[in-house]
Design a protein around this motif. Structure first.
Motif, mmCIF file in Angstrom:
data_model
loop_
_atom_site.group_PDB
_atom_site.id
_atom_site.type_symbol
_atom_site.label_atom_id
_atom_site.label_comp_id
_atom_site.label_asym_id
_atom_site.label_seq_id
_atom_site.Cartn_x
_atom_site.Cartn_y
_atom_site.Cartn_z
ATOM 1 N N LEU A 134 0.862 -1.201 -0.076
ATOM 2 C CA LEU A 134 0.091 0.015 0.083
ATOM 3 C C LEU A 134 0.675 1.257 0.072
ATOM 4 O O LEU A 134 0.545 2.156 -0.714
ATOM 5 C CB LEU A 134 -0.891 -0.002 1.231
ATOM 6 N N VAL A 135 1.869 1.173 0.802
ATOM 7 C CA VAL A 135 2.777 2.523 0.742
ATOM 8 C C VAL A 135 3.503 2.806 -0.543
ATOM 9 O O VAL A 135 3.731 3.808 -0.967
ATOM 10 C CB VAL A 135 3.834 2.391 2.056
ATOM 11 N N SER A 136 3.914 1.506 -1.178
ATOM 12 C CA SER A 136 4.528 1.668 -2.235
ATOM 13 C C SER A 136 3.886 2.214 -3.427
ATOM 14 O O SER A 136 3.896 2.947 -4.271
ATOM 15 C CB SER A 136 5.073 0.433 -2.625
ATOM 16 N N LEU A 137 2.465 1.615 -3.485
ATOM 17 C CA LEU A 137 1.361 2.095 -4.474
ATOM 18 C C LEU A 137 0.879 3.395 -4.118
ATOM 19 O O LEU A 137 1.212 4.177 -5.188
ATOM 20 C CB LEU A 137 0.219 1.009 -4.302
ATOM 21 N N LEU A 138 1.124 3.880 -3.073
ATOM 22 C CA LEU A 138 0.710 5.376 -2.697
ATOM 23 C C LEU A 138 1.742 6.314 -3.362
ATOM 24 O O LEU A 138 1.658 7.194 -3.910
ATOM 25 C CB LEU A 138 0.196 5.384 -1.239
ATOM 26 N N THR A 139 3.090 6.019 -2.853
ATOM 27 C CA THR A 139 4.084 6.639 -3.348
ATOM 28 C C THR A 139 4.237 6.756 -4.920
ATOM 29 O O THR A 139 4.381 8.003 -5.224
ATOM 30 C CB THR A 139 5.319 5.996 -2.797
ATOM 31 N N LEU A 140 4.035 5.548 -5.530
ATOM 32 C CA LEU A 140 4.071 5.925 -6.943
ATOM 33 C C LEU A 140 2.979 6.542 -7.740
ATOM 34 O O LEU A 140 3.161 7.252 -8.539
ATOM 35 C CB LEU A 140 4.006 4.294 -7.675
ATOM 36 N N SER A 141 1.719 6.661 -6.831
ATOM 37 C CA SER A 141 0.791 7.579 -7.273
ATOM 38 C C SER A 141 0.878 9.054 -7.140
ATOM 39 O O SER A 141 0.728 9.609 -8.015
ATOM 40 C CB SER A 141 -0.513 6.974 -6.636
ATOM 41 N N ILE A 142 1.496 9.222 -6.146
ATOM 42 C CA ILE A 142 1.825 10.699 -5.620
ATOM 43 C C ILE A 142 2.964 11.045 -6.691
ATOM 44 O O ILE A 142 2.537 12.450 -7.078
ATOM 45 C CB ILE A 142 2.522 10.718 -4.186
ATOM 46 N N LEU A 143 4.008 10.425 -6.910
ATOM 47 C CA LEU A 143 4.829 10.716 -8.062
ATOM 48 C C LEU A 143 4.439 11.202 -9.151
ATOM 49 O O LEU A 143 4.639 12.362 -9.946
ATOM 50 C CB LEU A 143 6.022 9.859 -8.028
ATOM 51 N N ILE A 144 3.693 10.158 -9.818
ATOM 52 C CA ILE A 144 3.289 10.322 -11.243
ATOM 53 C C ILE A 144 2.070 11.468 -11.269
ATOM 54 O O ILE A 144 2.287 12.308 -12.334
ATOM 55 C CB ILE A 144 2.573 8.937 -11.692
ATOM 56 N N ALA A 145 1.074 11.473 -10.431
ATOM 57 C CA ALA A 145 0.014 12.397 -10.275
ATOM 58 C C ALA A 145 0.799 13.951 -10.318
ATOM 59 O O ALA A 145 0.282 14.630 -11.025
ATOM 60 C CB ALA A 145 -1.007 12.053 -9.395
ATOM 61 N N ASN A 146 1.332 14.173 -9.343
ATOM 62 C CA ASN A 146 1.970 15.451 -9.058
ATOM 63 C C ASN A 146 2.781 16.006 -10.177
ATOM 64 O O ASN A 146 2.926 17.306 -10.425
ATOM 65 C CB ASN A 146 2.769 15.560 -7.776
ATOM 66 N N LEU A 147 3.604 14.922 -10.917
ATOM 67 C CA LEU A 147 4.553 15.352 -12.025
ATOM 68 C C LEU A 147 3.352 15.523 -13.129
ATOM 69 O O LEU A 147 3.809 16.807 -14.057
ATOM 70 C CB LEU A 147 5.214 14.166 -12.533
ATOM 71 N N VAL A 148 2.360 15.148 -13.355
ATOM 72 C CA VAL A 148 1.507 15.357 -14.520
ATOM 73 C C VAL A 148 1.185 17.051 -14.146
ATOM 74 O O VAL A 148 0.899 17.678 -15.264
ATOM 75 C CB VAL A 148 0.463 14.410 -14.482
ATOM 76 N N VAL A 149 0.541 17.063 -12.941
ATOM 77 C CA VAL A 149 0.017 18.412 -12.608
ATOM 78 C C VAL A 149 0.875 19.682 -12.893
ATOM 79 O O VAL A 149 0.590 20.679 -13.369
ATOM 80 C CB VAL A 149 -0.176 18.493 -10.967
ATOM 81 N N ILE A 150 2.300 19.260 -12.346
ATOM 82 C CA ILE A 150 3.431 20.459 -12.711
ATOM 83 C C ILE A 150 3.596 20.612 -14.094
ATOM 84 O O ILE A 150 3.500 21.988 -14.565
ATOM 85 C CB ILE A 150 4.592 19.957 -11.983
ATOM 86 N N ILE A 151 3.658 19.568 -14.936
ATOM 87 C CA ILE A 151 3.843 19.878 -16.305
ATOM 88 C C ILE A 151 2.835 20.123 -17.016
ATOM 89 O O ILE A 151 2.838 21.382 -18.005
ATOM 90 C CB ILE A 151 4.390 18.502 -17.191
#
Length: 429
Positions: A43-60
Motif C-alpha cells: 500500500l505504501v509503495s502504491l501510494l508513493t508511485l501514485s503521488i509521484l506520477i500524479a504530481n508530475l503530471v500536474v506540474i507539467i
C-alpha cells in the motif's frame, strides 16, 4: 510512557528499533516478514508511485503553454507550489516507509531519521499554509477583482511561499535538531516523526496545523462561492427587468438585450469561478483527510494511550494520501486540464504524434510512402481520400464547363448495359 500534561517524556532510542540491533539482526530480517507487513508495504509503495506520477503530471500541465490561458498566473504559482510540496513528500518521506513497513524496523541511519522527521512535519504544515493562501487568493479575486488584478504579482507570491517554507522548517527544526527530538513510529507512519517532550506541545502542534487552516478555508471559500451565487441571481433579475418592458415594442431590441445579458458573464469571470470551485474541492478533501489524524493525535496525547497498530496505520496513511487526491480532483473537475494532460501524456510520454490530412497528403506520394509515414495504411487511406477529392473537383469543373457553353456530357448507358458492366473486370493502370 503514560503521564500527565506536565510530565516530561523521553524519546525511545532509535537503536532499539534499528534493523541492525543484535536482538533483531541475529534472527534475520526475512523471518520478520509477515502477511500484514507485505500488505502495508504494498500500500505504501502504491501510494508513493501514485503521488509521484500524479504530481508530475500536474506540474507539467499547469506550466504548459496550452494551459496558461485558462488560469491566472498567481493561482498557477500556488498550485505548482502545492504540487512540488506533494512531490517532495512522495520522494523524501513516503518511500522510506515501504521497506520499514515490510520488516517492522528502521533500516537506515540516524541522520536519515532526523531529516525525515523534519520533512514529515514541515512539508504538511507548508501545504496547509499554501491552501490558506489559495483560499485568500480566490476570496480576493471573487470579491475585489480590480484590486486583485492590480496587486497580484509573481514576486510577491513567491516571496510569501518562500518565507512560509523557511518558517515551517525553522519551527520544526528547533524540535527535531536536538537529540531526542525524533523517534521511529513503528505503528502508524512506519517512519520517523518529531517527538514532543510534553503532551501539551503535541496537542498544540496538531491544533495549529488543523483548526486555523480549517476555519480559514471554510470562511474564504464559503464567502467566495456565496458571492458568486448572489451575483448570478442579480444578473438574472436585472436581465428580466430590462427585457420585460421591451417585449411589446421591438423584437430586435429584445435580441440585443439577450446578447448583452450573455456577455455579462465574461470569460474572465467564468474562469475565476471554475478555479475557485476546483480549489474549494481541494480544500474540502484536505479537511476530510486530516480530520481523523488530528482527532487521534489529540486523544492519544490527552489520555497517554496508544491506538491499535492497524487503526493507527490506516488513519495516518489516509492523511498522507491527501498528496495524491489533489491531482485527482484537478483531473475530475477541470475539463481543460484533463484534455491537455491527456495530450501531453500521449505526445511526450508515449510519443504519439498527431498527423493532419493536409500534412500527410503533402508529404506522402506514391514513391515515398514508407519513408514519410509511420503507418503504411495511414498513407494509403490519405491518398485514397485525396484521389476522391480530385475526382470530385474534376466533376465540378466539368459541370461548370457544361454551363458555360461546352457540349454536354453524354448520357449514362441504358440499364441493361449498366448491369452487364458490373461483371467486367476492373482495369489496371
Amino acid at each position: 510512557m503514560r503521564g500527565g500534561k506536565s510530565s516530561v517524556l523521553t524519546a525511545p532510542l532509535l537503536f532499539n528499533s534499528s534493523c541492525w540491533h543484535p536482538r533483531i539482526y541475529s534472527n534475520g530480517l526475512v523471518h520478520r516478514i509477515t502477511v500484514s507487513g507485505v500488505t502495508e508495504s504494498a500500500l505504501v509503495s502504491l501510494l508513493t508511485l501514485s503521488i509521484l506520477i500524479a504530481n508530475l503530471v500536474v506540474i507539467i500541465t499547469i506550466n504548459s503553454s496550452k494551459y496558461a490561458k485558462f488560469i491566472h498566473p498567481q493561482p498557477r504559482y500556488l498550485v505548482t507550489s502545492l504540487a512540488c510540496n506533494d512531490l517532495a513528500i512522495g520522494l523524501l518521506v513516503t518511500p522510506l516507509a515501504a521497506f520499514s513497513a515490510l520488516v517492522h524496523c528502521w533500516p537506515y541511519s540516524e541522520i536519515v531519521c532526523q531529516i525525515q522527521a523534519l520533512l514529515r512535519a514541515a512539508l504538511p504544515q507548508q501545504n496547509a499554509m499554501i491552501l490558506v493562501f489559495m483560499a485568500v487568493d480566490r476570496y480576493t479575486c471573487m470579491l475585489h477583482p480590480d484590486k486583485y488584478h492590480k496587486h497580484s504579482s509573481k514576486k510577491g507570491c513567491m516571496l510569501v511561499l518562500s518565507l512560509t517554507l523557511m518558517g515551517s522548517l525553522t519551527a520544526f527544526g528547533a524540535v527535531v535538531i536536538r537529540r531526542g527530538g525524533y523517534y521511529y513510529n513503528g505503528n502508524g507512519l512506519m517512519a520517523c516523526e518529531p517527538f514532543y517532550q510534553r503532551p501539551s506541545l503535541r496537542i498544540l502542534a496538531a491544533c495549529l496545523f488543523y483548526f486555523p487552516t480549517t476555519m480559514a478555508l471554510m470562511y474564504f471559500y464559503g464567502s467566495a462561492l456565496h458571492v458568486d451565487r448572489l451575483r448570478h441571481r442579480q444578473q438574472i433579475n436585472i436581465c428580466a427587468i430590462l427585457v420585460q418592458p421591451m417585449l411589446t415594442n421591438n423584437i430586435a431590441t429584445k435580441n440585443s438585450l439577450n446578447e448583452a445579458s450573455e456577455q455579462v458573464s465574461s470569460n474572465e469571470l467564468r474562469q475565476s469561478i471554475r478555479t475557485t470551485r476546483t480549489m474549494g474541492a481541494v480544500a474540502l478533501c484536505f479537511i476530510v483527510a486530516v480530520t481523523p489524524w488530528t482527532i487521534q493525535e489529540v486523544v492519544t496525547a490527552c489520555t497517554g494511550s496508544k491506538m491499535p497498530p492497524a487503526v493507527d496505520f490506516f488513519i495516518t496513511w489516509i492523511a498522507m494520501s491527501n498528496s495524491f487526491w489533489n491531482p485527482f480532483i484537478y483531473w475530475s473537475l477541470n475539463r481543460k486540464f484533463r484534455g491537455i494532460s491527456r495530450s501531453i501524456i500521449k505526445t511526450k510520454i508515449f510519443c504519439r504524434k498527431k498527423y493532419s490530412s493536409s500534412v500527410i497528403s503533402s508529404s506522402c506520394n506514391l514513391g515515398h510512402q514508407e519513408g514519410c509515414c509511420a503507418n503504411g495504411d495511414m498513407c494509403f487511406m490519405t491518398l485514397q481520400k485525396d484521389n476522391e477529392v480530385i475526382i470530385e473537383e474534376d466533376r465540378e469543373s466539368t459541370e461548370s464547363q457544361d454551363r458555360g457553353g461546352f457540349p454536354p456530357t453524354p448520357p449514362p448507358p441504358p440499364p441493361y448495359h449498366r448491369a452487364n458492366s458490373q461483371h467486367c473486370p476492373a482495369r489496371k493502370f
